[in-house]
Design a protein around this motif. Structure first.
Motif, PDB file in Angstrom:
ATOM      1  N   ARG A  38       4.287   5.589  -2.727  1.00  0.00           N
ATOM      2  CA  ARG A  38       5.324   6.288  -1.962  1.00  0.00           C
ATOM      3  C   ARG A  38       6.579   6.455  -2.809  1.00  0.00           C
ATOM      4  N   GLN A  39       7.350   7.466  -2.452  1.00  0.00           N
ATOM      5  CA  GLN A  39       8.615   7.728  -3.140  1.00  0.00           C
ATOM      6  C   GLN A  39       9.664   8.116  -2.119  1.00  0.00           C
ATOM      7  N   ALA A  40      10.682   7.288  -2.038  1.00  0.00           N
ATOM      8  CA  ALA A  40      11.812   7.557  -1.161  1.00  0.00           C
ATOM      9  C   ALA A  40      12.871   8.346  -1.942  1.00  0.00           C
ATOM     10  N   PRO A  41      13.741   9.063  -1.241  1.00  0.00           N
ATOM     11  CA  PRO A  41      14.776   9.847  -1.927  1.00  0.00           C
ATOM     12  C   PRO A  41      15.625   8.983  -2.847  1.00  0.00           C
ATOM     13  N   GLY A  42      15.763   9.407  -4.088  1.00  0.00           N
ATOM     14  CA  GLY A  42      16.587   8.694  -5.041  1.00  0.00           C
ATOM     15  C   GLY A  42      15.957   7.453  -5.632  1.00  0.00           C
ATOM     16  N   LYS A  43      14.693   7.211  -5.304  1.00  0.00           N
ATOM     17  CA  LYS A  43      14.012   6.010  -5.803  1.00  0.00           C
ATOM     18  C   LYS A  43      12.773   6.388  -6.600  1.00  0.00           C
ATOM     19  N   ARG A  45       8.802   6.192  -7.663  1.00  0.00           N
ATOM     20  CA  ARG A  45       7.536   6.060  -6.951  1.00  0.00           C
ATOM     21  C   ARG A  45       7.023   4.628  -7.108  1.00  0.00           C
ATOM     22  N   GLU A  46       6.523   4.058  -6.008  1.00  0.00           N
ATOM     23  CA  GLU A  46       6.052   2.680  -6.037  1.00  0.00           C
ATOM     24  C   GLU A  46       4.681   2.556  -5.382  1.00  0.00           C
ATOM     25  N   MET A  47       3.940   1.574  -5.854  1.00  0.00           N
ATOM     26  CA  MET A  47       2.630   1.302  -5.292  1.00  0.00           C
ATOM     27  C   MET A  47       2.787   0.697  -3.905  1.00  0.00           C
ATOM     28  N   VAL A  48       1.986   1.172  -2.994  1.00  0.00           N
ATOM     29  CA  VAL A  48       1.951   0.620  -1.640  1.00  0.00           C
ATOM     30  C   VAL A  48       0.701  -0.232  -1.450  1.00  0.00           C
ATOM     31  N   ALA A  49      -0.450   0.331  -1.770  1.00  0.00           N
ATOM     32  CA  ALA A  49      -1.714  -0.382  -1.580  1.00  0.00           C
ATOM     33  C   ALA A  49      -2.780   0.228  -2.478  1.00  0.00           C
ATOM     34  N   ILE A  50      -3.666  -0.637  -2.958  1.00  0.00           N
ATOM     35  CA  ILE A  50      -4.779  -0.224  -3.796  1.00  0.00           C
ATOM     36  C   ILE A  50      -6.049  -0.845  -3.236  1.00  0.00           C
ATOM     37  N   ILE A  51      -7.135  -0.087  -3.262  1.00  0.00           N
ATOM     38  CA  ILE A  51      -8.439  -0.638  -2.895  1.00  0.00           C
ATOM     39  C   ILE A  51      -9.405  -0.347  -4.033  1.00  0.00           C
ATOM     40  N   GLU A  88      12.936   1.709   6.441  1.00  0.00           N
ATOM     41  CA  GLU A  88      12.802   1.664   4.976  1.00  0.00           C
ATOM     42  C   GLU A  88      11.422   2.087   4.483  1.00  0.00           C
ATOM     43  N   ASP A  89      10.496   2.330   5.392  1.00  0.00           N
ATOM     44  CA  ASP A  89       9.189   2.880   5.009  1.00  0.00           C
ATOM     45  C   ASP A  89       9.244   4.399   4.860  1.00  0.00           C
ATOM     46  N   THR A  90      10.363   5.006   5.221  1.00  0.00           N
ATOM     47  CA  THR A  90      10.508   6.448   5.095  1.00  0.00           C
ATOM     48  C   THR A  90      10.368   6.875   3.646  1.00  0.00           C
ATOM     49  N   ALA A  91       9.434   7.796   3.402  1.00  0.00           N
ATOM     50  CA  ALA A  91       9.146   8.240   2.036  1.00  0.00           C
ATOM     51  C   ALA A  91       8.077   9.327   2.083  1.00  0.00           C
ATOM     52  N   VAL A  92       7.855   9.943   0.946  1.00  0.00           N
ATOM     53  CA  VAL A  92       6.674  10.782   0.763  1.00  0.00           C
ATOM     54  C   VAL A  92       5.563   9.866   0.246  1.00  0.00           C
ATOM     55  N   TYR A  93       4.438   9.900   0.925  1.00  0.00           N
ATOM     56  CA  TYR A  93       3.305   9.048   0.577  1.00  0.00           C
ATOM     57  C   TYR A  93       2.261   9.882  -0.160  1.00  0.00           C
ATOM     58  N   TYR A  94       1.814   9.338  -1.289  1.00  0.00           N
ATOM     59  CA  TYR A  94       0.867  10.033  -2.157  1.00  0.00           C
ATOM     60  C   TYR A  94      -0.433   9.256  -2.259  1.00  0.00           C
ATOM     61  N   CYS A  95      -1.510   9.979  -2.170  1.00  0.00           N
ATOM     62  CA  CYS A  95      -2.828   9.415  -2.450  1.00  0.00           C
ATOM     63  C   CYS A  95      -3.029   9.435  -3.962  1.00  0.00           C
ATOM     64  N   TRP A  96      -3.637   8.381  -4.479  1.00  0.00           N
ATOM     65  CA  TRP A  96      -3.784   8.215  -5.936  1.00  0.00           C
ATOM     66  C   TRP A  96      -5.208   7.873  -6.306  1.00  0.00           C
ATOM     67  N   ARG A  97      -5.623   8.455  -7.401  1.00  0.00           N
ATOM     68  CA  ARG A  97      -6.789   8.006  -8.132  1.00  0.00           C
ATOM     69  C   ARG A  97      -6.422   8.143  -9.599  1.00  0.00           C
ATOM     70  N   ARG A  98      -7.053   7.437 -10.464  1.00  0.00           N
ATOM     71  CA  ARG A  98      -6.584   7.387 -11.848  1.00  0.00           C
ATOM     72  C   ARG A  98      -6.611   8.750 -12.538  1.00  0.00           C
ATOM     73  N   ASP A  99      -7.351   9.702 -11.964  1.00  0.00           N
ATOM     74  CA  ASP A  99      -7.432  11.024 -12.567  1.00  0.00           C
ATOM     75  C   ASP A  99      -6.719  12.086 -11.737  1.00  0.00           C
ATOM     76  N   TRP A 101      -3.406  12.984  -8.410  1.00  0.00           N
ATOM     77  CA  TRP A 101      -2.532  12.656  -7.284  1.00  0.00           C
ATOM     78  C   TRP A 101      -2.679  13.725  -6.202  1.00  0.00           C
ATOM     79  N   GLY A 102      -2.467  13.321  -4.980  1.00  0.00           N
ATOM     80  CA  GLY A 102      -2.352  14.282  -3.910  1.00  0.00           C
ATOM     81  C   GLY A 102      -0.983  14.929  -3.902  1.00  0.00           C
ATOM     82  N   GLN A 103      -0.792  15.854  -2.973  1.00  0.00           N
ATOM     83  CA  GLN A 103       0.467  16.595  -2.913  1.00  0.00           C
ATOM     84  C   GLN A 103       1.543  15.836  -2.136  1.00  0.00           C
ATOM     85  N   GLY A 104       1.143  14.828  -1.414  1.00  0.00           N
ATOM     86  CA  GLY A 104       2.080  14.002  -0.665  1.00  0.00           C
ATOM     87  C   GLY A 104       2.202  14.408   0.784  1.00  0.00           C
ATOM     88  N   THR A 105       2.517  13.433   1.620  1.00  0.00           N
ATOM     89  CA  THR A 105       2.756  13.673   3.040  1.00  0.00           C
ATOM     90  C   THR A 105       3.989  12.869   3.440  1.00  0.00           C
TER      91      THR A 105
END
Length: 111
Positions: A38-43, A45-51, A88-99, A101-105
């Motif tokens: 996720r990435q919040a305004p002015g911050k 991008r940070e990892m939220v969860a990995i499986i 504080e959870d407000t952000a754009v959330y991105y799906c990730w795979r090593r190859d 990224w998603g467009q974000g929601t």
């Protein structure tokens, strides 16, 4: 390169819940670790969860006990169940795979 498409974001009050979904294209989905960032305004991008491909999970300390990541290999989907949401959870959330990224929601939590 994989195509990742997120859905499920929106506006919710503090204490509420949302479920994010990510659909992946291509084959061999089950072999890859998947994640949410996720990435919040002015911050940054940070990892939220990995499986991992075997189902092991890792969470940011800030979401432990509130968020749950899961995957459905047959459907090529990964999910993020978010409970007890905080402003504080407000952000754009991105799906990730090593190859790729998603467009974000956008997730917005009002106080």
């Amino acid at each position: 390169q994989v195509q990742l498409v997120e859905s499920g974001g929106g506006l919710v009050q503090a204490g509420g819940s949302l479920r994010l979904s990510c659909a992946a294209s291509g084959s061999v989905f089950s072999m890859y670790a998947m994640g949410w960032y996720r990435q919040a305004p002015g911050k940054q991008r940070e990892m939220v969860a990995i499986i991992s491909s075997s189902g092991n999970t890792n969470y940011a300390d800030s979401v432990k006990g509130r968020f749950t990541i899961s995957r459905d290999n047959a459907k090529k989907m990964v999910y993020l169940q978010m409970n007890n949401l905080k402003p504080e959870d407000t952000a754009v959330y991105y799906c990730w795979r090593r190859d790729g990224w998603g467009q974000g929601t956008q997730v917005t939590v009002s106080s």
